[in-house]
Design an enzyme around this catalytic site. Structure first.
Site, short mmCIF file in Angstrom:
data_model
loop_
_atom_site.label_atom_id
_atom_site.label_comp_id
_atom_site.label_asym_id
_atom_site.label_seq_id
_atom_site.Cartn_x
_atom_site.Cartn_y
_atom_site.Cartn_z
N GLY A 225 0.81 -1.22 0.00
CA GLY A 225 0.00 0.00 0.00
C GLY A 225 0.84 1.26 0.00
O GLY A 225 0.33 2.36 -0.24
N ALA B 156 4.97 3.12 -0.87
CA ALA B 156 6.06 3.02 -1.83
C ALA B 156 6.96 1.84 -1.47
O ALA B 156 7.18 1.58 -0.28
CB ALA B 156 6.87 4.32 -1.82
N CYS C 281 12.10 -0.33 6.37
CA CYS C 281 13.54 -0.09 6.26
C CYS C 281 13.85 1.14 5.41
O CYS C 281 14.55 2.05 5.84
CB CYS C 281 14.18 -1.34 5.65
SG CYS C 281 15.88 -1.13 5.22
N LYS D 115 19.66 6.57 9.16
CA LYS D 115 21.11 6.74 8.96
C LYS D 115 21.41 8.06 8.25
O LYS D 115 22.48 8.66 8.47
CB LYS D 115 21.70 5.55 8.20
CG LYS D 115 22.12 4.42 9.11
CD LYS D 115 20.95 3.67 9.67
CE LYS D 115 20.94 3.31 11.09
NZ LYS D 115 19.75 2.58 11.51
N TYR E 67 18.27 0.24 20.54
CA TYR E 67 19.07 0.87 19.50
C TYR E 67 18.34 1.99 18.76
O TYR E 67 18.94 3.02 18.45
CB TYR E 67 19.68 -0.18 18.55
CG TYR E 67 18.81 -0.60 17.38
CD1 TYR E 67 18.91 0.03 16.15
CD2 TYR E 67 17.89 -1.64 17.50
CE1 TYR E 67 18.12 -0.37 15.08
CE2 TYR E 67 17.10 -2.04 16.45
CZ TYR E 67 17.22 -1.40 15.23
OH TYR E 67 16.44 -1.78 14.18
N ILE E 68 17.05 1.84 18.52
CA ILE E 68 16.35 2.87 17.74
C ILE E 68 16.28 4.18 18.54
O ILE E 68 16.59 5.26 18.03
CB ILE E 68 14.94 2.39 17.31
CG1 ILE E 68 15.07 1.24 16.31
CG2 ILE E 68 14.12 3.54 16.70
CD1 ILE E 68 13.76 0.65 15.83
N ARG F 273 9.31 -3.04 18.56
CA ARG F 273 8.42 -3.18 17.42
C ARG F 273 7.74 -4.54 17.53
O ARG F 273 8.29 -5.46 18.11
CB ARG F 273 9.21 -3.07 16.11
CG ARG F 273 9.84 -1.68 15.94
CD ARG F 273 10.51 -1.52 14.60
NE ARG F 273 9.65 -1.69 13.47
CZ ARG F 273 8.85 -0.75 12.95
NH1 ARG F 273 8.79 0.45 13.49
NH2 ARG F 273 8.09 -1.00 11.90
N HIS G 242 47.20 -2.10 6.36
CA HIS G 242 47.64 -1.13 7.37
C HIS G 242 47.64 0.26 6.76
O HIS G 242 48.03 0.42 5.60
CB HIS G 242 49.06 -1.49 7.81
CG HIS G 242 49.63 -0.50 8.80
ND1 HIS G 242 49.22 -0.47 10.12
CD2 HIS G 242 50.53 0.50 8.65
CE1 HIS G 242 49.88 0.49 10.75
NE2 HIS G 242 50.67 1.11 9.88
P1 FAD Z 1 8.82 -4.12 6.51
O1 FAD Z 1 10.03 -3.43 6.08
O2 FAD Z 1 8.11 -3.64 7.72
O3 FAD Z 1 7.84 -4.10 5.26
C1 FAD Z 1 6.54 -4.57 5.33
C2 FAD Z 1 5.75 -3.98 4.20
O4 FAD Z 1 4.49 -4.63 4.15
C3 FAD Z 1 5.46 -2.48 4.38
O5 FAD Z 1 5.90 -1.77 3.26
C4 FAD Z 1 3.95 -2.41 4.53
O6 FAD Z 1 3.39 -1.26 3.92
C5 FAD Z 1 3.51 -3.66 3.79
N1 FAD Z 1 2.22 -4.16 4.21
C6 FAD Z 1 1.81 -4.48 5.47
N2 FAD Z 1 0.55 -4.89 5.43
C7 FAD Z 1 0.14 -4.85 4.15
C8 FAD Z 1 -1.07 -5.14 3.48
N3 FAD Z 1 -2.14 -5.58 4.13
N4 FAD Z 1 -1.13 -4.96 2.14
C9 FAD Z 1 -0.06 -4.50 1.46
N5 FAD Z 1 1.12 -4.21 2.03
C10 FAD Z 1 1.20 -4.38 3.36
N6 FAD Z 1 17.13 -2.93 10.45
C11 FAD Z 1 18.41 -3.13 10.10
O7 FAD Z 1 18.76 -4.23 9.67
N7 FAD Z 1 19.34 -2.13 10.19
C12 FAD Z 1 19.02 -0.91 10.66
O8 FAD Z 1 19.89 -0.03 10.75
C13 FAD Z 1 17.68 -0.65 11.04
N8 FAD Z 1 17.31 0.55 11.47
C14 FAD Z 1 16.00 0.79 11.77
C15 FAD Z 1 15.63 2.05 12.20
C16 FAD Z 1 14.32 2.32 12.50
C17 FAD Z 1 13.94 3.71 12.94
C18 FAD Z 1 13.33 1.29 12.37
C19 FAD Z 1 11.90 1.58 12.68
C20 FAD Z 1 13.69 0.03 11.95
C21 FAD Z 1 15.02 -0.25 11.65
N9 FAD Z 1 15.43 -1.51 11.23
C22 FAD Z 1 16.75 -1.73 10.91
C23 FAD Z 1 14.49 -2.64 11.14
C24 FAD Z 1 14.08 -2.89 9.69
O9 FAD Z 1 13.47 -1.74 9.18
C25 FAD Z 1 13.14 -4.09 9.60
O10 FAD Z 1 13.73 -5.20 10.22
C26 FAD Z 1 12.82 -4.45 8.16
O11 FAD Z 1 12.25 -3.36 7.48
C27 FAD Z 1 11.88 -5.64 8.10
O12 FAD Z 1 11.59 -5.94 6.77
P2 FAD Z 1 10.24 -6.68 6.38
O13 FAD Z 1 10.32 -6.89 4.91
O14 FAD Z 1 10.02 -7.85 7.24
O15 FAD Z 1 9.06 -5.68 6.75
#
Ligand code: FAD
Length: 463
Positions: free
Chosen positions: A36, A38, A43, A52, A185-186, A271, A442
């Site tokens: 739903g 971009a 992440c 970052k 960490y966050i 989270r 080095h």
């Molecule tokens: P997500 O990235 O959460 O993606 C899930 C997607 O599913 C979303 O785009 C959402 O819109 C979509 N979605 C959900 N429900 C529906 C639906 N019903 N229909 C259609 N689409 C849907 N991790 C690191 O490894 N390094 C870092 O430095 C790091 N820093 C972070 C900093 C912050 C501030 C935060 C909040 C998180 C950070 N993370 C970091 C964690 C990282 O963002 C997540 O572990 C990662 O994004 C998980 O990926 P994912 O594909 O499981 O889910």
């Protein structure tokens, strides 16, 4: 209603989902991916990348502020200032570039991106609400990759001045007083960034130390640096409630209740897997507590339905989600794969940074290993001295009997980039002698890795 039939449906285009879709496309599988927002998920849109970017801007600003005073480098700068709205604009431009990059990669690999919110009707059917109307997607295989959302404290619901990390990445100005609830960490990454940009930051942590998931030797240098930055850290302290307009927070300390003034209250207490809003209940999958239960192939309890990434629990990290996504696409294509990684490195982008890969000394002991441990301080590393980065160390943990490396940790400026060497050593099954016998360039901080291995073997050269 429009119906699309496909071999693979990926629900969620975060790092887990989009990598699964790209790999599935590369393997010639007819693939549809739904999101739903971009593409890029938490992440790319509101997590790893924007945080970052903000940290980088804060570092640069702090550096320039540092040069307004006495400094050993003899650099002099006058009255630097930061316009956060420009910083945010720059950060958003990076996010946008990466959104387009992911969309381009999906297209190149013939994975069809459908923009809309999906709801599973059964294990093979998803109803997607798009701007052009509802679309039904029927798939032979489904990969659930809906990610995670910030945990809310019931007495401090998000809204107004009470914000999550998402809002903290797009503030319209540097808050005068920022209270961060949660010393994970966050919270510490964002708290440090805002302190460097001039906010008066207070961290409220219920545990007896910050970063409780890391061992105390690793978190100690961070605690010292927070103090140097003027960040107040209240340990053993619980957030209770805020006043009506979110400008004051009552906390429970060991000495009784206390009220903290706040321009913004940032809640970063963890989270949780996003398990609602997409028809998970229709699938009635076996759960592992509050996350979807999976086996080492990311299979759920329903045949043909896989789950990856944050939806499946800890460690909630982008690179774990990506590795799972790639593997599941290959499994669907017929390859025999299992998730058998030795190392899922974790980096904390505080100042200094922390990187961990494999087992800590305590974890190795708990797993029943007798260990040899080598620690090399950056204070004895030439490159670190030239970068004014002498805080921290590299630590290597190996089996006492055969010297197999079990874990590697480091704390120090810029050590995030050492994570690749650490993970490679673990995945390749390196022994102390392999690391010690590898020529490290080095002068680099990576020499600390080699020296830690030499130290564990009893003959470090530079200490
Ligand atoms: P997500 O990235 O959460 O993606 C899930 C997607 O599913 C979303 O785009 C959402 O819109 C979509 N979605 C959900 N429900 C529906 C639906 N019903 N229909 C259609 N689409 C849907 N991790 C690191 O490894 N390094 C870092 O430095 C790091 N820093 C972070 C900093 C912050 C501030 C935060 C909040 C998180 C950070 N993370 C970091 C964690 C990282 O963002 C997540 O572990 C990662 O994004 C998980 O990926 P994912 O594909 O499981 O889910």
């Amino acid at each position: 209603m429009k119906t699309i039939n496909c071999k693979v449906l990926v629900l969620g285009a975060g790092p887990g989902g989009y990598v699964a879709a790209i790999r599935a496309g590369q393997l010639g599988l007819d693939t549809v991916i739904v999101d739903g927002q971009a593409p890029g998920g938490t992440c790319l849109n509101v997590g790893c990348i924007p945080s970052k970017a903000l940290i980088h801007a804060a570092d640069e600003f702090e550096k320039s502020m540092h040069f307004t005073g006495e400094n050993v480098l003899g650099i002099s700068v006058r009255a630097p200032s930061i316009d956060l709205s420009k910083t945010i604009e720059w950060k958003d431009s990076i996010v946008k570039r990466l959104n387009s990059g992911v969309a381009g990669l999906l297209k190149k690999n013939k994975a069809q991106l459908v923009k809309g919110w999906g709801k599973m009707v059964d294990g093979k059917t998803c109803l997607v609400a798009t701007d052009e109307g509802d679309v039904t997607i029927k798939a032979e295989n489904v990969i659930l990759a809906t990610g995670s959302v910030p945990v809310e404290i019931p007495s401090l619901p998000f809204g107004g001045n009470i914000i999550s990390s998402t809002e903290a990445l797009s503030l319209d100005g540097v808050p005068e007083k920022l209270v961060v609830i949660g010393g994970g960490y966050i919270g510490l990454e964002l708290g440090t960034a805002y302190a460097k940009m001039g906010a008066k930051v207070t961290v409220v942590e219920a545990a007896e130390r910050i970063l409780p998931q890391y061992d105390a030797d690793l978190s100690k240098p961070i605690m010292a640096s927070l103090k140097d930055l003027g960040i107040e850290v209240l340990l053993n302290t619980k957030a209770k409630a805020a006043n009506e307009d979110g400008t004051a927070l009552t906390v429970e300390t060991t000495d009784g209740d206390k009220t903290l003034e706040a321009s913004k209250i940032l809640v970063t207490v963890g989270r949780r897997a996003k398990t609602e809003g997409f028809g998970l209940e229709e699938l009635d999958l076996t759960m592992n507590g509050r996350v979807v239960a999976i086996n080492d192939k990311c299979e759920t309890s329903m045949t043909g339905v896989y789950a990856i990434g944050d939806l499946t629990g800890e460690p909630m990290l982008a690179h774990r989600a990506m590795a799972q996504g790639e593997m599941v696409a290959e499994i669907i294509s017929g390859m025999n794969r299992t998730f058998d990684k030795v190392s899922i490195p974790a980096v904390c982008f505080t100042d200094p940074e922390i990187v961990t890969a494999g087992l800590s000394p305590e974890e190795a002991e708990a797993a029943g290993y007798e260990t040899k441990i080598g620690v090399f301080p950056f204070a004895a590393n030439g490159r670190a001295m030239t970068m004014e980065a002498e805080t921290g160390f590299v630590r290597i943990v190996a089996r006492k009997d055969n010297h197999l490396v079990l874990g590697i940790q480091a704390v120090g400026k810029g050590v995030a980039e050492l994570s690749a060497a650490f993970s490679l050593a673990l995945e390749m099954g390196a022994c102390l002698e392999d690391v010690a016998g590898t020529i490290h360039a080095h002068p680099t901080q990576s020499e600390g890795f080699q020296e830690a291995a030499l130290k564990a073997l009893g003959h470090a050269l530079h200490i």
